[in-house]
Design an enzyme around this catalytic site. Structure first.
Site, PDB file in Angstrom:
ATOM      1  N   THR A 128      -6.527   8.074   7.099  1.00 16.95           N
ATOM      2  CA  THR A 128      -5.708   8.291   8.293  1.00 16.95           C
ATOM      3  C   THR A 128      -4.256   8.512   7.878  1.00 16.95           C
ATOM      4  OG1 THR A 128      -7.207   6.904   9.541  1.00 16.95           O
ATOM      5  CG2 THR A 128      -5.032   7.270  10.517  1.00 16.95           C
ATOM      6  N   ASN A 170      13.376  10.896 -15.275  1.00 19.46           N
ATOM      7  CA  ASN A 170      13.867   9.792 -14.459  1.00 19.46           C
ATOM      8  C   ASN A 170      14.816   8.867 -15.222  1.00 19.46           C
ATOM      9  OD1 ASN A 170      11.072   9.617 -15.511  1.00 19.46           O
ATOM     10  ND2 ASN A 170      11.300   7.442 -15.084  1.00 19.46           N
ATOM     11  N   GLN A 194      12.184  13.365  -9.193  1.00 21.17           N
ATOM     12  CA  GLN A 194      13.616  13.074  -9.263  1.00 21.17           C
ATOM     13  C   GLN A 194      14.487  14.215  -8.728  1.00 21.17           C
ATOM     14  OE1 GLN A 194      15.010  10.259  -9.744  1.00 21.17           O
ATOM     15  NE2 GLN A 194      13.268   9.111 -10.539  1.00 21.17           N
ATOM     16  N   CYS A 244       9.273   1.099 -14.055  1.00 21.56           N
ATOM     17  CA  CYS A 244       7.939   0.779 -14.546  1.00 21.56           C
ATOM     18  C   CYS A 244       7.983   0.093 -15.894  1.00 21.56           C
ATOM     19  CB  CYS A 244       7.104   2.043 -14.672  1.00 21.56           C
ATOM     20  SG  CYS A 244       7.159   2.975 -13.181  1.00 21.56           S
ATOM     21  N   SER A 295       8.113  12.353  -3.946  1.00 17.51           N
ATOM     22  CA  SER A 295       7.973  11.041  -3.336  1.00 17.51           C
ATOM     23  C   SER A 295       9.140  10.782  -2.396  1.00 17.51           C
ATOM     24  CB  SER A 295       7.973   9.994  -4.458  1.00 17.51           C
ATOM     25  OG  SER A 295       7.610   8.741  -3.952  1.00 17.51           O
ATOM     26  N   GLY A 296       8.833  10.338  -1.173  1.00 15.23           N
ATOM     27  CA  GLY A 296       9.880  10.167  -0.165  1.00 15.23           C
ATOM     28  C   GLY A 296      10.955   9.158  -0.536  1.00 15.23           C
ATOM     29  N   HIS A 297      10.559   8.081  -1.232  1.00 10.29           N
ATOM     30  CA  HIS A 297      11.532   6.993  -1.417  1.00 10.29           C
ATOM     31  C   HIS A 297      12.628   7.329  -2.420  1.00 10.29           C
ATOM     32  CE1 HIS A 297      10.143   4.905  -5.239  1.00 10.29           C
ATOM     33  NE2 HIS A 297       9.082   5.634  -4.990  1.00 10.29           N
TER      34      HIS A 297
END
Ligand code: PLP
Length: 395
Positions: free
Chosen positions: A237, A149, A179, A325, A199-201
């Protein structure tokens, strides 16, 4: 603002937002409920899983597990594999993984596991011989990221997985593809990859949804328990709107990927070449290794990354000093440390990461502003020889 921090997160594509909206109002039902509208919602989750499987060329959609993010996927992959295969106690990873793998490995060490952290060379590449030597009969899982990343350096995960499987088919191979998902392909049907996190974002879906590919037959215990969802593999859910959005983002990326990546690659080349021409004493970390086309990590000698970021931000440019991070702390990057980036440059490293929404005009603006910022900061730096425009060499 010019946003060039797309390895941290990306803007939600308008097309993605549009397909999500009905799920907040009309289609809010719990997919586990029995009445027909809820069953329609369950059907949308099923369709999203099929779309993702199709985009990734995965034969069986049930191999996709929806999670909340890549950090969860990484945690689930390592903790879940250890829980299901208790006879093996050795983990192989690299010294440059994302903290969502590194910290899990440290926790595994506290639990009595042996962890090999593979080193990288100056370009950020792995030593295959060291890897081969590390594999042994006690190896439970290899967890090696697809691309870094911070630098965009790509690891040859297909070769690494093949070597692991040829050494011992029982070794589980996990790759953190956060990535690279939608940007670089992986051959899921090769049977080499047991677990793949994403990861979608990072590809224009919203934050808060991700996935873990689990190859059929992989022994893994659920990480979240207390519900039957996801075939009993993850309780909770389903985040329907976000799952549907992530599938749409993948579909969009599949359509535009080839053109986007070529355009971004050219844009990055112009960006780097211009900066190399205009600024003395800079290095591009990982240049010369296989790299993601969208990432440019630039080490500027003799100044602090934090000061660069501040000035960039004053000029309306959003970049970062490494991973989201680690920014905010003055700790230098574990990735650049592992690559032995010189001390005088490590602290001045800035990451620019592009997306399909960036334009040539934006690149021209940054390549105009960035050299001026560097010049200004260097002229205030105690490590910079202002008269001769070069670093002060101390013996
Ligand atoms: N792994 C890598 C390689 C990443 O770049 C990131 C995010 O920066 C993550 C994992 C964590 O992703 P998430 O924010 O979805 O948990």
């Amino acid at each position: 603002m010019i946003y060039v921090d797309n390895n941290a997160t990306t803007a939600v594509a308008p097309e993605v937002r549009d397909v999500m909206l009905p799920f907040f109002n009309e289609l809010y039902y719990n997919p586990s409920s029995m009445y027909p509208p809820a069953q329609n919602v369950a059907h949308e989750v099923k369709k999203a899983r099929q779309t993702i499987a199709q985009c990734l060329d995965i034969e069986d959609p049930s191999e996709i597990l929806f999670t909340s993010c890549a950090s969860e996927s990484n945690n689930a992959a390592i903790f879940g594999s250890a829980a299901a295969n208790s006879s093996r106690k050795h983990i192989i990873t690299t010294s440059v993984e994302h903290p969502a793998v590194l910290e899990v490995c440290k926790e595994m060490e506290r639990r009595g596991y042996r962890v090999t952290y593979l080193k990288v060379n100056k370009l950020g590449e792995l030593d295959m011989r060291e890897y081969v030597r590390a594999l042994d009969e006690d190896t439970l899982i290899v967890s090696i990221m697809h691309a870094n990343n911070e630098t965009g350096v790509v690891f040859p995960v297909e070769d690494l997985a093949r070597i692991a499987k040829e050494t011992d088919p029982k070794i589980i191979f996990h790759t953190d593809a956060t990535q690279t998902m939608t940007k670089l392909p992986l051959n899921y049907q090769s049977g080499l990859f047991d677990l793949v996190s994403f990861s979608g974002h990072k590809f224009h879906a919203p934050k808060g949804v991700g996935g873990l590919y689990i190859r059929k037959g992989t022994r893994i215990r659920p990480f979240l328990i207390g519900g039957h969802q996801e075939n009993g593999r993850r309780a909770g859910t389903e985040n329907v709107a976000y799952i549907v959005g992530m599938a749409e983002a993948m579909k969009l990326a599949a359509k535009t990927h080839a053109a986007d990546s070529e355009r971004i690659r050219k844009m990055r080349a112009r960006f780097e070449n211009t900066l190399l021409e205009r600024i003395p004493y800079i290095e591009i970390n990982g240049r010369g290794a296989a790299r993601m086309p969208n990432t440019s990590n630039i080490a500027v000698h003799c100044i602090e990354g934090e000061a660069i970021l501040y000035q960039l931000s004053e000029a309306g440019i959003c970049a970062s000093s490494g991973s989201a991070c680690t920014s905010g702390s003055l700790e230098s990057s574990h990735v650049l440390k592992a690559m032995n980036v010189p001390f005088t440059a490590m602290h001045g490293s800035t990451r620019f990461s592009f997306s399909r929404y960036n334009t040539e005009e934006e690149i021209a603006y940054i390549t105009d502003v960035f050299p001026k910022i560097v010049e200004r900061l260097r002229n205030m730096s105690p490590y910079w020889d202002k008269q001769n425009q070069r670093p002060i060499v101390r013996n």
